[in-house]
Design a protein around this motif. Sequence first.
Motif, PDB file in Angstrom:
ATOM      1  N   LEU A 132      65.745  40.983  45.834  1.00 63.40           N
ATOM      2  CA  LEU A 132      65.926  41.716  47.071  1.00 63.40           C
ATOM      3  C   LEU A 132      64.934  41.167  48.074  1.00 63.40           C
ATOM      4  N   LEU A 133      65.436  40.557  49.137  1.00 57.60           N
ATOM      5  CA  LEU A 133      64.605  39.936  50.170  1.00 57.60           C
ATOM      6  C   LEU A 133      63.656  38.900  49.585  1.00 57.60           C
ATOM      7  N   GLY A 134      64.104  38.186  48.563  1.00 57.10           N
ATOM      8  CA  GLY A 134      63.313  37.112  47.981  1.00 57.10           C
ATOM      9  C   GLY A 134      62.387  37.537  46.860  1.00 57.10           C
ATOM     10  N   SER A 135      62.274  38.820  46.611  1.00 53.05           N
ATOM     11  CA  SER A 135      61.418  39.312  45.535  1.00 53.05           C
ATOM     12  C   SER A 135      62.280  39.717  44.346  1.00 53.05           C
ATOM     13  N   PRO A 136      61.919  39.269  43.129  1.00 54.92           N
ATOM     14  CA  PRO A 136      62.749  39.588  41.963  1.00 54.92           C
ATOM     15  C   PRO A 136      62.754  41.081  41.659  1.00 54.92           C
ATOM     16  N   ILE A 137      63.891  41.547  41.165  1.00 53.15           N
ATOM     17  CA  ILE A 137      64.043  42.963  40.835  1.00 53.15           C
ATOM     18  C   ILE A 137      63.948  43.183  39.331  1.00 53.15           C
ATOM     19  N   GLY A 138      64.175  42.151  38.554  1.00 51.90           N
ATOM     20  CA  GLY A 138      64.243  42.280  37.102  1.00 51.90           C
ATOM     21  C   GLY A 138      62.889  42.454  36.439  1.00 51.90           C
ATOM     22  N   ASP A 139      62.778  41.906  35.245  1.00 56.38           N
ATOM     23  CA  ASP A 139      61.573  42.077  34.441  1.00 56.38           C
ATOM     24  C   ASP A 139      60.619  40.893  34.635  1.00 56.38           C
ATOM     25  N   VAL A 140      59.674  40.728  33.707  1.00 56.44           N
ATOM     26  CA  VAL A 140      58.659  39.678  33.800  1.00 56.44           C
ATOM     27  C   VAL A 140      59.292  38.288  33.805  1.00 56.44           C
ATOM     28  N   ASP A 141      60.396  38.115  33.091  1.00 59.19           N
ATOM     29  CA  ASP A 141      61.080  36.821  33.088  1.00 59.19           C
ATOM     30  C   ASP A 141      61.565  36.449  34.483  1.00 59.19           C
ATOM     31  N   SER A 142      61.889  37.448  35.286  1.00 54.53           N
ATOM     32  CA  SER A 142      62.343  37.183  36.653  1.00 54.53           C
ATOM     33  C   SER A 142      61.248  36.524  37.465  1.00 54.53           C
ATOM     34  N   ILE A 143      60.029  37.039  37.365  1.00 50.23           N
ATOM     35  CA  ILE A 143      58.931  36.453  38.133  1.00 50.23           C
ATOM     36  C   ILE A 143      58.609  35.061  37.611  1.00 50.23           C
ATOM     37  N   SER A 144      58.732  34.857  36.306  1.00 52.64           N
ATOM     38  CA  SER A 144      58.511  33.525  35.749  1.00 52.64           C
ATOM     39  C   SER A 144      59.514  32.534  36.322  1.00 52.64           C
ATOM     40  N   ASP A 145      60.769  32.963  36.469  1.00 50.83           N
ATOM     41  CA  ASP A 145      61.790  32.097  37.060  1.00 50.83           C
ATOM     42  C   ASP A 145      61.464  31.774  38.513  1.00 50.83           C
TER      43      ASP A 145
ATOM     44  N   ILE B 262      58.460  31.765  39.952  1.00 53.95           N
ATOM     45  CA  ILE B 262      57.300  30.878  40.005  1.00 53.95           C
ATOM     46  C   ILE B 262      57.680  29.475  39.552  1.00 53.95           C
ATOM     47  N   ASN B 263      58.537  29.369  38.536  1.00 52.77           N
ATOM     48  CA  ASN B 263      59.014  28.047  38.109  1.00 52.77           C
ATOM     49  C   ASN B 263      59.775  27.345  39.231  1.00 52.77           C
TER      50      ASN B 263
ATOM     51  N   LEU C 174      53.960  37.902  45.394  1.00 54.24           N
ATOM     52  CA  LEU C 174      52.774  38.467  44.755  1.00 54.24           C
ATOM     53  C   LEU C 174      52.548  39.920  45.179  1.00 54.24           C
ATOM     54  N   ARG C 175      52.887  40.242  46.421  1.00 59.42           N
ATOM     55  CA  ARG C 175      52.696  41.613  46.908  1.00 59.42           C
ATOM     56  C   ARG C 175      53.764  42.573  46.421  1.00 59.42           C
ATOM     57  N   THR C 176      54.943  42.057  46.096  1.00 56.04           N
ATOM     58  CA  THR C 176      56.054  42.945  45.784  1.00 56.04           C
ATOM     59  C   THR C 176      56.427  42.989  44.309  1.00 56.04           C
ATOM     60  N   PHE C 177      55.681  42.291  43.465  1.00 56.94           N
ATOM     61  CA  PHE C 177      56.012  42.263  42.042  1.00 56.94           C
ATOM     62  C   PHE C 177      54.723  42.105  41.248  1.00 56.94           C
ATOM     63  N   PRO C 178      54.599  42.737  40.084  1.00 55.53           N
ATOM     64  CA  PRO C 178      53.367  42.605  39.291  1.00 55.53           C
ATOM     65  C   PRO C 178      53.266  41.224  38.629  1.00 55.53           C
ATOM     66  N   CYS C 179      52.873  40.239  39.404  1.00 51.25           N
ATOM     67  CA  CYS C 179      52.853  38.845  38.940  1.00 51.25           C
ATOM     68  C   CYS C 179      51.804  38.582  37.865  1.00 51.25           C
ATOM     69  N   PHE C 180      50.805  39.426  37.771  1.00 56.46           N
ATOM     70  CA  PHE C 180      49.767  39.220  36.758  1.00 56.46           C
ATOM     71  C   PHE C 180      50.341  39.311  35.349  1.00 56.46           C
ATOM     72  N   LEU C 181      51.554  39.834  35.217  1.00 57.00           N
ATOM     73  CA  LEU C 181      52.192  39.932  33.909  1.00 57.00           C
ATOM     74  C   LEU C 181      52.767  38.590  33.447  1.00 57.00           C
ATOM     75  N   SER C 182      52.894  37.634  34.353  1.00 61.78           N
ATOM     76  CA  SER C 182      53.494  36.343  34.019  1.00 61.78           C
ATOM     77  C   SER C 182      52.428  35.288  33.778  1.00 61.78           C
TER      78      SER C 182
ATOM     79  N   PHE D 132      51.594  27.372  38.199  1.00 67.34           N
ATOM     80  CA  PHE D 132      51.741  27.181  39.644  1.00 67.34           C
ATOM     81  C   PHE D 132      50.431  26.703  40.252  1.00 67.34           C
ATOM     82  N   ASP D 133      49.326  27.330  39.870  1.00 65.17           N
ATOM     83  CA  ASP D 133      48.017  26.914  40.382  1.00 65.17           C
ATOM     84  C   ASP D 133      47.719  25.466  40.018  1.00 65.17           C
ATOM     85  N   LYS D 134      48.011  25.086  38.785  1.00 61.42           N
ATOM     86  CA  LYS D 134      47.772  23.710  38.345  1.00 61.42           C
ATOM     87  C   LYS D 134      48.615  22.724  39.158  1.00 61.42           C
ATOM     88  N   SER D 135      49.855  23.090  39.435  1.00 63.00           N
ATOM     89  CA  SER D 135      50.726  22.217  40.215  1.00 63.00           C
ATOM     90  C   SER D 135      50.207  22.043  41.635  1.00 63.00           C
ATOM     91  N   VAL D 136      49.766  23.123  42.250  1.00 65.56           N
ATOM     92  CA  VAL D 136      49.242  23.046  43.616  1.00 65.56           C
ATOM     93  C   VAL D 136      48.013  22.152  43.655  1.00 65.56           C
TER      94      VAL D 136
END
Length: 109
Positions: free
Chosen positions: A25-38, A40-41, A70-78, A84-88
């Motif tokens: 929804l508006l670019g932020s995942p609605i699903g579970d932790v796998d959604s945020i992993s996708d 970030i990937n 990061l503001r709209t999803f609990p990214c610390f779970l992924s 992502f940090d290593k890639s940057v």
Amino acid sequence: EQSTIQALLAAAPDLHITELDNASLLGSPIGDVDSISDVINSKIHFLKSLEEKLLLFRYSLCIPKLLYVLRTFPCFLSTQLCDFDKSVVSILSKTLNVALAEGDLATTQ
């Protein structure tokens, strides 16, 4: 449930059904932790392609979209956030021709 879906598809033939795992929804995942992993990937792949490397500075490391996620999803779970940090850091190091290592003072905040 199936009759409702069929009625919706009949009324709006261009409508497509999205699984919860892939929903956003508006670019932020609605699903579970796998959604945020996708998500970030996808940002990692975005940074790794040659064309996006050239636009790296123009889009400020895709920080606005990442900050939104990061503001709209609990990214610390992924665990993908570390990748992502290593890639940057790797892309910045190669692009700027500066030796940046993970954990250096220059790469931490």
